[in-house]
Motif scaffolding. Structure first.
Motif, PDB file in Angstrom:
ATOM      1  N   UNK A 144       0.851  -1.188   0.000  1.00  0.00           N
ATOM      2  CA  UNK A 144       0.000   0.000   0.000  1.00  0.00           C
ATOM      3  C   UNK A 144       0.888   1.239   0.000  1.00  0.00           C
ATOM      4  N   UNK A 145       0.642   2.154  -0.941  1.00  0.00           N
ATOM      5  CA  UNK A 145       1.369   3.411  -1.042  1.00  0.00           C
ATOM      6  C   UNK A 145       0.601   4.460  -0.254  1.00  0.00           C
ATOM      7  N   UNK A 146       1.225   5.017   0.782  1.00  0.00           N
ATOM      8  CA  UNK A 146       0.592   6.003   1.653  1.00  0.00           C
ATOM      9  C   UNK A 146       1.296   7.335   1.411  1.00  0.00           C
ATOM     10  N   UNK A 147       0.594   8.261   0.806  1.00  0.00           N
ATOM     11  CA  UNK A 147       1.214   9.512   0.387  1.00  0.00           C
ATOM     12  C   UNK A 147       0.927  10.639   1.365  1.00  0.00           C
ATOM     13  N   UNK A 148       1.989  11.346   1.774  1.00  0.00           N
ATOM     14  CA  UNK A 148       1.863  12.550   2.572  1.00  0.00           C
ATOM     15  C   UNK A 148       2.372  13.777   1.815  1.00  0.00           C
ATOM     16  N   UNK A 149       2.963  13.580   0.643  1.00  0.00           N
ATOM     17  CA  UNK A 149       3.539  14.694  -0.103  1.00  0.00           C
ATOM     18  C   UNK A 149       2.468  15.425  -0.892  1.00  0.00           C
ATOM     19  N   UNK A 150       2.608  16.753  -0.955  1.00  0.00           N
ATOM     20  CA  UNK A 150       1.727  17.542  -1.808  1.00  0.00           C
ATOM     21  C   UNK A 150       2.273  17.594  -3.226  1.00  0.00           C
ATOM     22  N   UNK A 151       1.401  17.838  -4.210  1.00  0.00           N
ATOM     23  CA  UNK A 151      -0.053  18.027  -4.099  1.00  0.00           C
ATOM     24  C   UNK A 151      -0.782  16.677  -4.105  1.00  0.00           C
ATOM     25  N   UNK A 152      -1.337  16.329  -2.940  1.00  0.00           N
ATOM     26  CA  UNK A 152      -1.871  14.990  -2.737  1.00  0.00           C
ATOM     27  C   UNK A 152      -2.996  14.631  -3.702  1.00  0.00           C
ATOM     28  N   UNK A 153      -3.926  15.562  -3.930  1.00  0.00           N
ATOM     29  CA  UNK A 153      -5.025  15.238  -4.835  1.00  0.00           C
ATOM     30  C   UNK A 153      -4.507  14.797  -6.191  1.00  0.00           C
ATOM     31  N   UNK A 154      -3.497  15.490  -6.693  1.00  0.00           N
ATOM     32  CA  UNK A 154      -3.003  15.213  -8.035  1.00  0.00           C
ATOM     33  C   UNK A 154      -2.193  13.925  -8.076  1.00  0.00           C
ATOM     34  N   UNK A 155      -1.471  13.632  -6.993  1.00  0.00           N
ATOM     35  CA  UNK A 155      -0.740  12.372  -6.915  1.00  0.00           C
ATOM     36  C   UNK A 155      -1.711  11.197  -6.901  1.00  0.00           C
ATOM     37  N   UNK A 156      -2.744  11.280  -6.064  1.00  0.00           N
ATOM     38  CA  UNK A 156      -3.727  10.194  -5.983  1.00  0.00           C
ATOM     39  C   UNK A 156      -4.474  10.042  -7.305  1.00  0.00           C
ATOM     40  N   UNK A 157      -4.835  11.148  -7.925  1.00  0.00           N
ATOM     41  CA  UNK A 157      -5.514  11.094  -9.219  1.00  0.00           C
ATOM     42  C   UNK A 157      -4.629  10.427 -10.262  1.00  0.00           C
ATOM     43  N   UNK A 158      -3.362  10.819 -10.334  1.00  0.00           N
ATOM     44  CA  UNK A 158      -2.453  10.252 -11.333  1.00  0.00           C
ATOM     45  C   UNK A 158      -2.272   8.751 -11.132  1.00  0.00           C
ATOM     46  N   UNK A 159      -2.117   8.311  -9.888  1.00  0.00           N
ATOM     47  CA  UNK A 159      -1.923   6.889  -9.640  1.00  0.00           C
ATOM     48  C   UNK A 159      -3.211   6.111  -9.850  1.00  0.00           C
ATOM     49  N   UNK A 160      -4.351   6.730  -9.566  1.00  0.00           N
ATOM     50  CA  UNK A 160      -5.624   6.072  -9.869  1.00  0.00           C
ATOM     51  C   UNK A 160      -5.795   5.830 -11.358  1.00  0.00           C
ATOM     52  N   UNK A 161      -5.294   6.756 -12.163  1.00  0.00           N
ATOM     53  CA  UNK A 161      -5.405   6.628 -13.615  1.00  0.00           C
ATOM     54  C   UNK A 161      -4.381   5.659 -14.204  1.00  0.00           C
ATOM     55  N   UNK A 162      -3.140   5.705 -13.699  1.00  0.00           N
ATOM     56  CA  UNK A 162      -2.039   5.109 -14.442  1.00  0.00           C
ATOM     57  C   UNK A 162      -1.216   4.074 -13.679  1.00  0.00           C
ATOM     58  N   UNK A 193     -16.081  15.660  16.790  1.00  0.00           N
ATOM     59  CA  UNK A 193     -15.703  14.677  15.776  1.00  0.00           C
ATOM     60  C   UNK A 193     -15.914  15.271  14.393  1.00  0.00           C
ATOM     61  N   UNK A 194     -15.039  14.946  13.474  1.00  0.00           N
ATOM     62  CA  UNK A 194     -15.148  15.478  12.118  1.00  0.00           C
ATOM     63  C   UNK A 194     -14.974  14.356  11.106  1.00  0.00           C
ATOM     64  N   UNK A 195     -15.629  14.545   9.961  1.00  0.00           N
ATOM     65  CA  UNK A 195     -15.458  13.636   8.825  1.00  0.00           C
ATOM     66  C   UNK A 195     -15.159  14.488   7.601  1.00  0.00           C
ATOM     67  N   UNK A 196     -14.197  14.079   6.815  1.00  0.00           N
ATOM     68  CA  UNK A 196     -13.857  14.823   5.612  1.00  0.00           C
ATOM     69  C   UNK A 196     -14.711  14.380   4.443  1.00  0.00           C
ATOM     70  N   UNK A 197     -15.173  15.329   3.648  1.00  0.00           N
ATOM     71  CA  UNK A 197     -15.939  15.006   2.445  1.00  0.00           C
ATOM     72  C   UNK A 197     -15.698  16.089   1.413  1.00  0.00           C
ATOM     73  N   UNK A 198     -15.160  15.721   0.279  1.00  0.00           N
ATOM     74  CA  UNK A 198     -14.920  16.706  -0.766  1.00  0.00           C
ATOM     75  C   UNK A 198     -13.597  16.466  -1.437  1.00  0.00           C
ATOM     76  N   UNK A 199     -12.667  17.387  -1.258  1.00  0.00           N
ATOM     77  CA  UNK A 199     -11.337  17.258  -1.820  1.00  0.00           C
ATOM     78  C   UNK A 199     -10.358  17.857  -0.835  1.00  0.00           C
ATOM     79  N   UNK A 200      -9.088  17.483  -0.961  1.00  0.00           N
ATOM     80  CA  UNK A 200      -8.080  18.026  -0.051  1.00  0.00           C
ATOM     81  C   UNK A 200      -8.203  19.543  -0.001  1.00  0.00           C
ATOM     82  N   UNK A 201      -8.212  20.084   1.188  1.00  0.00           N
ATOM     83  CA  UNK A 201      -8.340  21.517   1.446  1.00  0.00           C
ATOM     84  C   UNK A 201      -9.724  22.067   1.154  1.00  0.00           C
ATOM     85  N   UNK A 202     -10.751  21.183   1.042  1.00  0.00           N
ATOM     86  CA  UNK A 202     -12.089  21.751   1.018  1.00  0.00           C
ATOM     87  C   UNK A 202     -12.960  21.165   2.093  1.00  0.00           C
TER      88      UNK A 202
END
Length: 425
Positions: A144-162, A193-202
Motif C-alpha cells: 500500500x502506497x501512503x502519500x503525505x507529499x503535496x499536491x496529494x489530490x493530483x498524486x492520488x488522481x495520477x496513480x488512480x489513472x495510471x 468529531x469530524x469527517x472529511x468530504x470533498x477534496x483536499x483543502x475543502x
C-alpha cells in the motif's frame, strides 16, 4: 497473534515530518516488532534521522528493527507499506512558485496545491512518484502506497489513472479544522468529531455536536468571533455562511483553490519562520542524540493517521479513519469518478474502502468541479511532460486572470523546473 510487517519510509530525512511519523509508528502497539526501513537521497540527513529512530524506538520499547539506506529499489523488497514524504528542492522551488506568478500579477496565497504553484508542484513531483510506484510494481506489487507529499489530490488522481498500486493520501488538515470548530464552540477538540468530504483543502462535515445545534452555534459564535477577532479564518467563515459546511483546513490552503483567494492574504509561506522552527528542532534533536532526555511529547502519538492505516490493514478487524484522499469512483456521487476525493475510509486486510457520506450539497460540488477540471489537466500535463497542456491547465484555473501572464509565468517556471519534468507514461 502479533503480525509484523515491513514499512518503507521514503523521504525520511525530513526532520519535522520524519519525527512526526516516527512518533506515531513507535506509539502504535499493533506495529511492535515490525521492520522500518528509512530511505532518503541525502545520506547525512538520513543518518541523523536513523539515529533518532533508534533512540525513540528504545525509549518506546516498541521493538522495531530499524534500517536505513539511500538505495530505494532494494529497500522496497518485501515491503507491505510504503510511506512517501519525498519532495524536490522543496523550499527553493516553492519560493519561485509563489514569487514568479506574483511578478506577473497573479494574486494568490501559498502556491502549493492550487494555481500556478500547484501546477509546477505537480509537474516536478509526479515523475519522482512514478519512479517509486514503478519500482513498487516490480518489487512489492501488493504494498500500500501512503502519500503525505503535496499536491496529494493530483498524486492520488495520477496513480488512480495510471498505476495498479493501491494508494491513499493522508492530510492532517482535517484536524486543524476540528480545532477551529472547537475554538468557536468553546469545546475541547476531543469532543468534536469530524469527517472529511470533498477534496483536499475543502469541506469538512462535523458529526458532533448534532447538526441543528452545530449550524446554529457555529453561526452565532462565528459572528461573535468575527467582531472580536477579525483575523481568525475570515475567508473560511465567509464560505461557511454561504455554503453551510465548514471548509478545511485554513484560509491559506483553502484560498489556494479560489479566484478570490488572495483575500485570505498574499504573503505566501513564512519561510523565515520555517527556518527558525527547523533550527530549534535541529537543536533539540542534537541534544537528544547527545544523550539528553527524550521530550515527553515525543513518546506519544503525533496525530498522523499513517500508522492507524497500517495497523488496520494488518489486523483482522475493520478500522475507520476520518478522511483519506482516494480515487473517487463513486465515493462522492456528484463528483466525477475520475477525480481525487476526500472521504472517510474503512481499512481492513482486504484494502482501503471509502465510506460515502452521500452527495455533497449541489453548490459545493459545483465549486469543487472547477478544481477537479484543473487537477485533471495538470496531471495530464505532468505525465506527458506537455507544456501545451500545462498552459491549458493555467487558462482554466480560477486564479489566473491573464492569458499573457499565464504564458509568461509558464515559460519562466518551466525553465526553473526543466530538469525535473519528464514523461511518466
Amino acid at each position: 497473534m502479533i503480525k509484523r510487517c515491513k514499512i518503507v519510509f521514503i523521504g525520511a530525512g525530513s526532520m519535522s515530518f520524519g519525527l512526526s511519523m516516527l512518533r506515531h509508528l513507535f506509539s502504535t502497539l499493533e506495529l511492535a516488532g515490525s521492520t522500518l526501513t528509512l530511505v532518503d537521497h541525502d545520506a547525512q540527513s538520513l543518518a541523523r534521522m536513523a539515529e533518532l529512530a533508534h533512540v525513540l524506538n528504545a525509549a518506546s520499547g516498541s521493538g522495531f528493527t530499524i534500517e536505513h539506506t539511500t538505495e530505494r529499489r532494494s529497500a522496497l523488497d518485501g515491503a507491505g507499506f510504503v510511506i512517501n514524504a519525498a519532495a524536490i528542492d522543496r523550499l527553493r522551488l516553492w519560493k519561485l512558485d509563489f514569487e514568479i506568478p506574483r511578478k506577473y500579477g497573479i494574486r494568490h496565497t501559498l502556491g502549493e496545491n492550487g494555481g500556478p504553484g500547484g501546477l509546477f508542484f505537480t509537474l516536478r513531483t509526479l515523475p519522482l512518484v512514478f519512479d517509486i510506484v514503478r519500482d513498487m510494481e516490480e518489487r512489492c506489487p501488493q504494498a500500500l502506497f501512503i502519500d503525505f507529499s503535496n499536491p496529494e489530490n493530483r498524486i492520488v488522481l495520477a496513480l488512480g489513472r495510471y498505476s495498479r498500486i493501491r494508494t491513499i493520501g493522508l492530510c492532517h488538515g482535517l484536524f486543524m479544522s476540528r480545532d477551529d470548530v472547537a475554538r468557536i464552540l468553546d469545546m475541547p477538540p476531543a469532543e468534536v468529531a469530524v469527517w472529511g468530504a470533498g477534496a483536499q483543502s475543502f469541506p469538512v462535515a462535523c458529526s458532533h455536536p448534532p447538526a441543528p445545534y452545530r449550524r446554529r452555534s457555529l453561526s452565532t459564535s462565528s459572528e461573535r468571533d468575527m467582531r472580536y477577532d477579525p483575523s481568525f479564518a475570515p475567508l473560511t467563515r465567509r464560505l461557511f455562511h454561504a455554503f453551510g459546511l465548514w471548509p478545511t483546513c485554513s484560509d491559506e490552503h483553502l484560498g489556494e483553490l479560489l479566484a478570490y483567494r488572495w483575500e485570505a492574504g498574499e504573503k505566501g509561506y513564512d519561510f523565515a519562520r520555517d527556518e527558525m522552527d527547523r533550527e530549534k528542532l535541529r537543536s533539540t534533536i542534537d541534544a537528544v542524540l547527545s544523550g539528553g532526555e527524550v521530550p515527553t511529547e515525543w513518546r506519544t502519538a503525533s496525530g498522523e493517521r499513517g500508522a492507524a492505516v497500517i495497523a488496520g490493514a494488518m489486523r483482522d478487524e475493520r478500522r475507520v479513519i476520518e478522511s483519506g484522499i482516494v480515487y473517487n469512483q463513486g465515493a462522492i456521487p456528484n463528483l466525477p469518478d475520475d477525480a481525487a476525493a476526500e472521504a472517510p475510509v474503512m481499512i481492513d486486510p482486504a484494502g482501503i474502502h471509502p465510506v460515502s457520506l452521500g452527495p455533497l450539497p449541489d453548490a459545493i460540488a459545483k465549486l469543487l468541479l472547477a478544481q477537479v477540471n484543473v487537477q485533471q489537466l495538470a496531471v495530464e500535463a505532468a505525465v506527458r511532460a506537455s507544456k501545451e497542456i500545462a498552459l491549458q491547465a493555467l487558462l482554466i484555473d480560477p486564479v489566473v486572470n491573464s492569458a499573457t501572464a499565464a504564458s509568461n509565468l509558464l515559460e519562466e517556471l518551466w525553465e526553473a523546473n526543466r530538469q525535473y519534468i519528464r514523461p511518466c507514461i
